[in-house]
Design a protein around this motif. Structure first.
Motif, PDB file in Angstrom:
ATOM      1  N   TRP A 116       0.851  -1.188   0.000  1.00 24.49           N
ATOM      2  CA  TRP A 116       0.000   0.000   0.000  1.00 24.49           C
ATOM      3  C   TRP A 116       0.888   1.240   0.000  1.00 24.49           C
ATOM      4  O   TRP A 116       2.027   1.199   0.519  1.00 24.49           O
ATOM      5  N   TYR A 117       0.346   2.322  -0.520  1.00 23.70           N
ATOM      6  CA  TYR A 117       1.065   3.606  -0.489  1.00 23.70           C
ATOM      7  C   TYR A 117       0.541   4.449   0.671  1.00 23.70           C
ATOM      8  O   TYR A 117      -0.671   4.544   0.883  1.00 23.70           O
ATOM      9  N   ASN A 118       1.467   5.052   1.388  1.00 23.12           N
ATOM     10  CA  ASN A 118       1.111   5.888   2.534  1.00 23.12           C
ATOM     11  C   ASN A 118       1.590   7.306   2.271  1.00 23.12           C
ATOM     12  O   ASN A 118       2.790   7.601   2.352  1.00 23.12           O
TER      13      ASN A 118
ATOM     14  N   GLN B 248       0.154   0.897  11.667  1.00 24.71           N
ATOM     15  CA  GLN B 248      -0.141   1.530  10.374  1.00 24.71           C
ATOM     16  C   GLN B 248      -0.687   2.945  10.579  1.00 24.71           C
ATOM     17  O   GLN B 248      -0.326   3.877   9.858  1.00 24.71           O
TER      18      GLN B 248
ATOM     19  N   ARG C 169       6.594   5.030   3.585  1.00 20.27           N
ATOM     20  CA  ARG C 169       5.914   5.263   2.309  1.00 20.27           C
ATOM     21  C   ARG C 169       5.189   4.006   1.806  1.00 20.27           C
ATOM     22  O   ARG C 169       4.094   4.076   1.260  1.00 20.27           O
ATOM     23  N   TRP C 170       5.808   2.837   1.986  1.00 19.17           N
ATOM     24  CA  TRP C 170       5.224   1.605   1.459  1.00 19.17           C
ATOM     25  C   TRP C 170       4.977   0.607   2.581  1.00 19.17           C
ATOM     26  O   TRP C 170       5.858   0.351   3.392  1.00 19.17           O
TER      27      TRP C 170
ATOM     28  N   ASN D 148      -6.159   6.937   9.171  1.00 14.02           N
ATOM     29  CA  ASN D 148      -5.038   6.815   8.232  1.00 14.02           C
ATOM     30  C   ASN D 148      -4.926   5.418   7.636  1.00 14.02           C
ATOM     31  O   ASN D 148      -4.671   5.266   6.442  1.00 14.02           O
ATOM     32  N   HIS D 149      -5.091   4.381   8.493  1.00 20.37           N
ATOM     33  CA  HIS D 149      -4.891   3.021   7.971  1.00 20.37           C
ATOM     34  C   HIS D 149      -5.947   2.671   6.925  1.00 20.37           C
ATOM     35  O   HIS D 149      -5.665   1.932   5.983  1.00 20.37           O
TER      36      HIS D 149
ATOM     37  N   GLN E 167      -4.827   4.315   3.751  1.00 21.43           N
ATOM     38  CA  GLN E 167      -3.712   3.523   3.182  1.00 21.43           C
ATOM     39  C   GLN E 167      -4.251   2.301   2.441  1.00 21.43           C
ATOM     40  O   GLN E 167      -3.836   2.013   1.315  1.00 21.43           O
ATOM     41  N   HIS E 168      -5.155   1.562   3.102  1.00 21.71           N
ATOM     42  CA  HIS E 168      -5.685   0.347   2.470  1.00 21.71           C
ATOM     43  C   HIS E 168      -6.339   0.653   1.122  1.00 21.71           C
ATOM     44  O   HIS E 168      -6.248  -0.117   0.172  1.00 21.71           O
TER      45      HIS E 168
ATOM     46  N   SER F 175      -5.509   2.786  -0.959  1.00 16.69           N
ATOM     47  CA  SER F 175      -4.564   3.197  -2.010  1.00 16.69           C
ATOM     48  C   SER F 175      -4.421   2.132  -3.092  1.00 16.69           C
ATOM     49  O   SER F 175      -3.921   2.414  -4.183  1.00 16.69           O
TER      50      SER F 175
ATOM     51  N   SER G  64     -11.696   8.173   2.396  1.00 12.69           N
ATOM     52  CA  SER G  64     -10.872   7.025   2.001  1.00 12.69           C
ATOM     53  C   SER G  64     -11.024   6.674   0.525  1.00 12.69           C
ATOM     54  O   SER G  64     -10.067   6.192  -0.093  1.00 12.69           O
TER      55      SER G  64
END
Lengths: 454, 454
Positions: free
Chosen positions: B17-19, B55, B61-62, B231-232, B235-236, B238, B266
């Motif tokens: 995933w990208y953060n 997370q 970043r990844w 945030n998590h 991220q998911h 992404s 999201s």
């Protein structure tokens, strides 16, 4: 990571439909009028365009799919062939289970495979408007979608009780721009006659067909369309099996068993016939292929019906066709797989069954929902009640493989999703669904009334 | 024939995933308690597993996607990137319109992209049971699906009025084996308290969250899961944009515009952030990229809200986060895009908006349904009301291209289908839907009550 979904690109959409009429052991028995004389193409031209009538009568093996039809198909086709790996694991079977997922169409079932070419051929013939009937709404929504794609007006006569109880399918049709009327309606002679007798008439498919046909027959700019049973519909659905063959080629496998629900017969013929065509052509891989049509115990036209001439519709308007039938005015129990509540099976399916080239099995309602829920909990997809019939038979065959240790490759037709059928799952979970026996006497009464022709 | 659907194989499902937290111009403002002290990971551990908390706090970043999660994803992922050729033609625009179609998941939306990893991490942490709340049911059905896939029990507190009015989403959750309770329920202190005050309480998301959190906090074997904002979850999601990038690579294109509906944030972050990551990394193709978050005029947190610390939930249980908000106890009008009725926007989306790195636009309800119907009639798919917001903005941009003659590449997130939202189309066609203005005074009252921290 191994793909469980075998995908094709748009350019791999088949260019021709397969017509099993070319590979029958003997020619198809002709449709007859009740007086025993053959029905003619001219008699169909009041409600069908020439290209459809030609297909209906055709014994050509390959029929070209028009480019414009393929361009609409690529909105959702090719549909995925999916390995049901999690279901295999849940069953502990050595069998490899695959399903062809037709629920990816915007209407949620395989029905647009025929609705799109029917709309196309009608537009090509200068027709401005299509009529049809619908019960639960799978066919109606497919014609609404297809009509919108080719700029045709669409009028749908929806059985009144469904119109009132299934507003979401009706809304789907309206979203695609179709006009939907509760049948019996005041728009036709037939509708007005029934309403005069009983203003509270809840409607029936028979009445709705009559209304749609009456409107189509009475207007030069209007034709009628039918969603199963007829040869051209079965031909159109062959795209399912043709794609599946390409997909199996990609992974170097070939099915031992092909399984599909069977109402009128187009979803079964659609997936099974291209493989039976291989068998007819002497393809070694198809030598031991078995094709199994799955019907409800409450409406077992193949397993309990008679192979004889009967009308295609409940009211006796159409020519008579030679088919396995329970009698055209037999009214099946109110199971939730509405698409399987048809009194007969298509001529093509019937003739193959009579010749012993395909098999049939009847399954009770509760067992189909049990299978559908197990499928949903393994593979995610919530299946339509019709599709649950194929899942039931596929699971039974996979469990038989577990017993014998045979790693068979099983393909079944997941004809649609159940998003518009959740109320049947509600009744299943509430324990208020029941199984229905085969109603011997009602069927005998219905069959006894048939004119003897052929 | 050219493909309008750009497909990927299962092995092309992203491995990480990208953060975007790694690429922010300044570090993310920390969550704070109402007294101004920072919230700690320990405070979250009563309801979240360690991997999720990590997370949530991560600036890497990844983030690796576990293999077992990717194996569930391959049931429906990679999702198709689709060129909306027929819509382009209907609009007469020189723009190329693409949508990423997340409605192919069994639950019908993008929500399982986060539900699946959340269920996985909880099972890895030895958790046996998940609780969550749901309104219209998109998140609840996704957690029901994900829980089933990882053998977790799932208990869903569904806002009572939705429980009664939306039985089909509830049945979907039950089909996947979840227990669904009307909230307020008698199972929790919170529920009993509200019922004691008013046995007819219709429920609210705030109450349902409280019930789900109370149960999770009180049992060692039970955790809670949330479907957006944090945030998590962003991220998911992404994975949507990461797949879309691969798909654009395949056809040698890159979007000029990325558009998504924005409630919690999201689905917007999910599709837009990987492209913004390219921009942050100096990718020439992304130099002029614009990302547009689309919100309803009735709940315009980005375009009309204040950038300040507020609670994530309506009841004020969570830590406070710095975000664009209308005030946590602001109750938006009853629009049909239930997923966009959130008082704020995720911290990540908010910080990027505040920094001028993304854009936002608010659109009125009727215009979104108009766009959704035009889309359905061109592309077939009937979109969810939330997705109609992205379609509206994409059509407006495509029409602007028609005016200017610019052949822009526009990507939008078609977050889900509308099969469980047909009643909103019914009201649209009946003319009984309305637009809602931005309620200035209610928002000011709600914002005035916030504790001042940070």
């Amino acid at each position: 990571m191994e793909s469980t979904r075998i995908l094709l690109e748009a350019h791999e959409i088949p260019t021709h439909w397969y017509n099993i009429a070319a590979d029958l052991p003997s020619p198809l028995a002709p449709p007859l009028l009740p007086d025993g004389t053959p029905a003619t193409p001219e008699q169909l031209s009041a409600i069908f365009p020439p290209a459809i009538i030609e297909q209906e009568m055709s014994a050509e093996r390959w029929l070209e799919i028009p480019q414009e039809v393929r361009e609409i198909f690529r909105l959702w086709r090719p549909s995925p062939l999916v390995r049901a790996l999690r279901l295999e694991q849940a069953l502990g079977t050595p069998a490899k289970l695959f399903f062809k997922y037709e629920g990816v169409s915007p209407a949620g079932s395989h029905k647009p495979n025929s609705a799109v070419p029917q709309a196309y051929y009608n537009r090509e013939a200068g027709i401005k408007r299509l009529t049809t009937e619908t019960g639960a709404g799978q066919w109606g929504s497919s014609i609404a979608l297809a009509g919108q794609m080719f700029g045709l007006e669409v009028r749908i006569y929806m059985v009144k009780v469904s119109y009132e109880q299934k507003p979401y399918r009706r809304l789907m049709m309206q979203t695609w721009g179709a006009e939907v009327f509760a049948s019996p309606s005041k728009l036709t002679e037939t509708g007005r006659k029934w309403l005069a007798e009983d203003p509270e008439n809840p409607g029936s498919l028979g009445i709705a067909i009559s209304e749609a046909v009456e409107e189509a027959a009475g207007r030069a700019d209007t034709n009628y369309s039918l969603g199963s049973v007829l040869n051209h519909v079965v031909q159109h659905q062959s795209i399912i099996g043709l794609e599946a063959k390409k997909q199996f080629d990609k992974i170097g496998l070939y099915p031992d068993l092909v399984i599909a629900p069977c109402g009128g017969g187009s979803s079964f013929g659609g997936i099974a016939f291209p493989f039976l065509g291989d068998k007819a052509a002497g393809d070694k891989r198809a030598e031991k292929l078995r094709a199994i049509a799955v019907e409800p115990t409450s409406c077992p036209s193949l397993t309990k019906g008679r192979y004889t001439y009967d009308f295609g519709d409940a009211s006796g308007f159409t020519p008579m066709m030679k088919m396995y039938t329970l009698g055209h005015d037999f009214v099946p129990a109110g199971i939730h797989a509405g698409g399987l509540r048809y009194h007969g099976a298509s001529q093509l399916v019937s003739q193959l069954y009579h010749a012993g080239l395909i098999e049939a099995v009847a399954v009770p309602q509760l067992a189909t929902f049990e299978a559908g829920v197990q499928f949903a909990r393994s593979e995610g997809i919530i299946p339509a009640p019709e599709s649950c019939h194929a899942i039931r038979a596929a699971i039974d065959e996979a469990l038989e493989c577990k017993r014998t240790g045979e790693p068979k490759v099983i393909l079944f037709n997941l004809t649609g999703h159940g998003h518009f059928d959740m109320s049947s799952f509600e009744r299943y979970f509430a324990g208020s669904l029941e199984d229905f026996d085969y109603p011997v006497e009602a069927v005998e009464r219905s069959l006894a009334k048939l004119p003897v022709v052929g």
